[in-house]
Design a protein around this motif. Structure first.
Motif, PDB file in Angstrom:
ATOM      1  N   PHE A  98      -1.483  -6.537   4.340  1.00  0.00           N
ATOM      2  CA  PHE A  98      -1.115  -5.270   3.727  1.00  0.00           C
ATOM      3  C   PHE A  98       0.203  -4.787   4.313  1.00  0.00           C
ATOM      4  O   PHE A  98       0.360  -4.723   5.527  1.00  0.00           O
ATOM      5  CB  PHE A  98      -2.197  -4.208   3.964  1.00  0.00           C
ATOM      6  CG  PHE A  98      -3.502  -4.518   3.308  1.00  0.00           C
ATOM      7  CD1 PHE A  98      -3.610  -4.581   1.925  1.00  0.00           C
ATOM      8  CD2 PHE A  98      -4.642  -4.748   4.069  1.00  0.00           C
ATOM      9  CE1 PHE A  98      -4.811  -4.860   1.308  1.00  0.00           C
ATOM     10  CE2 PHE A  98      -5.856  -5.027   3.462  1.00  0.00           C
ATOM     11  CZ  PHE A  98      -5.944  -5.084   2.078  1.00  0.00           C
ATOM     12  N   THR A 119       2.786  -1.554   4.234  1.00  0.00           N
ATOM     13  CA  THR A 119       2.934  -0.162   3.836  1.00  0.00           C
ATOM     14  C   THR A 119       4.240  -0.005   3.080  1.00  0.00           C
ATOM     15  O   THR A 119       5.294  -0.441   3.545  1.00  0.00           O
ATOM     16  CB  THR A 119       2.927   0.753   5.068  1.00  0.00           C
ATOM     17  OG1 THR A 119       1.718   0.512   5.791  1.00  0.00           O
ATOM     18  CG2 THR A 119       3.002   2.209   4.672  1.00  0.00           C
ATOM     19  N   LEU A 170       0.836  -1.194   0.000  1.00  0.00           N
ATOM     20  CA  LEU A 170       0.000   0.000   0.000  1.00  0.00           C
ATOM     21  C   LEU A 170       0.870   1.242   0.000  1.00  0.00           C
ATOM     22  O   LEU A 170       1.760   1.381   0.833  1.00  0.00           O
ATOM     23  CB  LEU A 170      -0.893   0.038   1.241  1.00  0.00           C
ATOM     24  CG  LEU A 170      -1.884  -1.110   1.431  1.00  0.00           C
ATOM     25  CD1 LEU A 170      -2.649  -0.912   2.728  1.00  0.00           C
ATOM     26  CD2 LEU A 170      -2.834  -1.208   0.254  1.00  0.00           C
ATOM     27  N   ASP A 186      -4.898   3.255  -2.251  1.00  0.00           N
ATOM     28  CA  ASP A 186      -4.591   1.840  -2.503  1.00  0.00           C
ATOM     29  C   ASP A 186      -5.419   0.945  -1.584  1.00  0.00           C
ATOM     30  O   ASP A 186      -5.954  -0.077  -2.014  1.00  0.00           O
ATOM     31  CB  ASP A 186      -3.105   1.550  -2.294  1.00  0.00           C
ATOM     32  CG  ASP A 186      -2.231   2.033  -3.430  1.00  0.00           C
ATOM     33  OD1 ASP A 186      -2.759   2.451  -4.478  1.00  0.00           O
ATOM     34  OD2 ASP A 186      -0.991   1.992  -3.258  1.00  0.00           O
ATOM     35  N   TYR A 187      -5.517   1.333  -0.318  1.00  0.00           N
ATOM     36  CA  TYR A 187      -6.309   0.537   0.629  1.00  0.00           C
ATOM     37  C   TYR A 187      -7.769   0.471   0.184  1.00  0.00           C
ATOM     38  O   TYR A 187      -8.383  -0.604   0.223  1.00  0.00           O
ATOM     39  CB  TYR A 187      -6.205   1.120   2.041  1.00  0.00           C
ATOM     40  CG  TYR A 187      -7.052   0.354   3.039  1.00  0.00           C
ATOM     41  CD1 TYR A 187      -6.653  -0.903   3.484  1.00  0.00           C
ATOM     42  CD2 TYR A 187      -8.259   0.877   3.489  1.00  0.00           C
ATOM     43  CE1 TYR A 187      -7.443  -1.613   4.376  1.00  0.00           C
ATOM     44  CE2 TYR A 187      -9.049   0.167   4.381  1.00  0.00           C
ATOM     45  CZ  TYR A 187      -8.639  -1.072   4.824  1.00  0.00           C
ATOM     46  OH  TYR A 187      -9.427  -1.778   5.699  1.00  0.00           O
ATOM     47  N   GLU A 202      -7.908  -2.062  -2.575  1.00  0.00           N
ATOM     48  CA  GLU A 202      -7.512  -3.421  -2.209  1.00  0.00           C
ATOM     49  C   GLU A 202      -8.440  -4.090  -1.196  1.00  0.00           C
ATOM     50  O   GLU A 202      -8.596  -5.303  -1.207  1.00  0.00           O
ATOM     51  CB  GLU A 202      -6.080  -3.425  -1.653  1.00  0.00           C
ATOM     52  CG  GLU A 202      -5.021  -2.991  -2.645  1.00  0.00           C
ATOM     53  CD  GLU A 202      -4.850  -3.939  -3.818  1.00  0.00           C
ATOM     54  OE1 GLU A 202      -5.357  -5.076  -3.775  1.00  0.00           O
ATOM     55  OE2 GLU A 202      -4.201  -3.536  -4.793  1.00  0.00           O
TER      56      GLU A 202
END
Length: 160
Positions: free
Chosen positions: A115, A117, A89, A94-95, A98
């Motif tokens: 996830f 970062t 991410l 993006d989160y 996703e």
């Protein structure tokens, strides 16, 4: 042995992807970078090239393999015995993209998504930006491996 899958189009693979794969390897015994088919995208590079570039980029990272699939990601995960999907991410957008996929994948098979970062020094790098910069004659060397930079330049030259 725990296996995680790091899926993506990787068109081209970037240093941000390499960072996520390397850090995922610290969490899992085996990480499979899988060049996946995405019907919503029209890649610049063909699958074979993307796989070769990923293999080149990951050559120095023990425990990281590269594969390709055109099946559902969860089916590929079951096939190789993966216990997790890893997604990098860069930020909140993006989160937001996703999260629904992670929930669907868990709903289909129970496989969890982890996830990670992205490194803040690499968070601005996206394959789409790399392609656009290259298409306009810009230098993409700071964002990809030398092999990926060359492959993108050659693909753009063929396109005209």
């Amino acid at each position: 042995m725990t296996t995680a899958v790091l899926p993506g189009t990787f068109d081209p693979i970037t240093l941000g992807h390499v960072d996520v794969a390397t850090r995922a390897r610290a969490l899992f015994d085996r990480v499979v970078v899988v060049v996946a088919h995405n019907s919503a995208k029209r890649p610049l590079l063909d699958v074979e090239t993307r796989v070769a570039l990923a293999q080149d980029a990951m050559a120095g990272v023990a425990g990281v393999e590269v594969a390709a699939t055109d099946t559902l990601l969860v089916d590929f995960c079951k096939e190789i015995g993966a216990t997790a999907i890893v997604k990098g991410l860069r930020g909140g957008a993006d989160y937001d993209l996703e999260r629904p996929m992670a929930l669907m994948n868990r709903s289909l098979t129970g496989i969890e998504t982890v996830f990670l970062t992205g490194d803040s020094a690499l968070a601005h790098i996206a394959s789409s930006f790399v392609r656009d910069i290259a298409a306009h004659g810009g230098d993409i060397a700071p964002y990809v491996t030398p092999a990926a930079a060359q492959a993108v330049r050659e693909a753009l030259a063929r396109r005209g």
